[in-house]
Design a protein around this motif. Structure first.
Motif, short mmCIF file in Angstrom:
data_model
loop_
_atom_site.label_atom_id
_atom_site.label_comp_id
_atom_site.label_asym_id
_atom_site.label_seq_id
_atom_site.Cartn_x
_atom_site.Cartn_y
_atom_site.Cartn_z
N LYS A 262 0.94 -1.29 0.09
CA LYS A 262 0.06 0.00 -0.06
C LYS A 262 1.04 1.33 -0.02
O LYS A 262 1.87 1.39 0.78
CB LYS A 262 -0.92 -0.28 1.05
CG LYS A 262 -2.06 1.09 1.28
CD LYS A 262 -2.90 0.66 2.44
CE LYS A 262 -3.97 1.77 2.55
NZ LYS A 262 -4.80 2.17 1.77
N ASP B 35 -4.14 2.77 -5.68
CA ASP B 35 -4.30 2.26 -4.28
C ASP B 35 -5.46 2.21 -3.97
O ASP B 35 -6.15 1.05 -3.31
CB ASP B 35 -3.37 3.23 -3.56
CG ASP B 35 -2.04 2.28 -3.03
OD1 ASP B 35 -1.46 1.31 -3.96
OD2 ASP B 35 -1.69 2.89 -2.00
N PHE C 90 -6.94 -1.42 -2.53
CA PHE C 90 -7.08 -1.75 -1.18
C PHE C 90 -8.40 -1.53 -0.61
O PHE C 90 -8.48 -1.74 0.50
CB PHE C 90 -5.90 -0.69 -0.59
CG PHE C 90 -4.47 -1.60 -0.75
CD1 PHE C 90 -4.02 -2.36 0.04
CD2 PHE C 90 -3.83 -0.81 -1.66
CE1 PHE C 90 -2.68 -3.18 -0.38
CE2 PHE C 90 -2.40 -1.29 -1.78
CZ PHE C 90 -2.03 -2.57 -1.60
N ARG D 59 -5.36 -9.51 -1.28
CA ARG D 59 -4.51 -8.44 -0.45
C ARG D 59 -4.53 -8.94 0.79
O ARG D 59 -5.30 -9.84 1.25
CB ARG D 59 -5.38 -7.28 -0.65
CG ARG D 59 -6.83 -7.18 0.10
CD ARG D 59 -7.14 -5.88 0.00
NE ARG D 59 -8.67 -5.83 0.20
CZ ARG D 59 -9.46 -5.51 -0.79
NH1 ARG D 59 -9.24 -5.01 -2.09
NH2 ARG D 59 -10.74 -5.58 -0.58
#
Length: 91
Positions: free
Chosen positions: A53, A61, A65, A90
């Motif tokens: 990240k 991003d 995320f 993730r």
């Protein structure tokens, strides 16, 4: 936090939307990335591998995320162009 994602990067929003329609019809992400993406990752089918990240630009991003996994998101505009992004995992 780490994630892995694949993406297709093109210059224009209409181009990204056209590719998104092809993906929605079930066309292969990697093949479309190899054919259309202007990112060096195109030769790997759009595979960006694993990254942390904060390593990618904020708009990118945010998708990787925060948005649901294994769905294609976009077009997402960055200084590089328009991305179609699919987060593989993730943690």
């Amino acid at each position: 936090m780490k994630a892995a994602a694949i993406h297709i990067l093109v210059k224009t929003k209409p181009e990204a939307e056209k590719i998104l329609k092809q993906l929605e019809k079930g066309e292969d992400f990697a093949k479309l990335a190899k054919k259309h993406s202007i990112c060096p990752s195109a030769k790997r089918g759009g595979d960006l591998g694993e990254f942390r990240k904060g390593k990618m630009v904020k708009a990118f991003d945010d998708v990787v995320f925060k948005k649901p996994l294994l769905k294609v998101h976009g077009p997402v505009k960055t200084k590089f162009g328009y991305h179609l992004i699919k987060t593989i995992y993730r943690d």
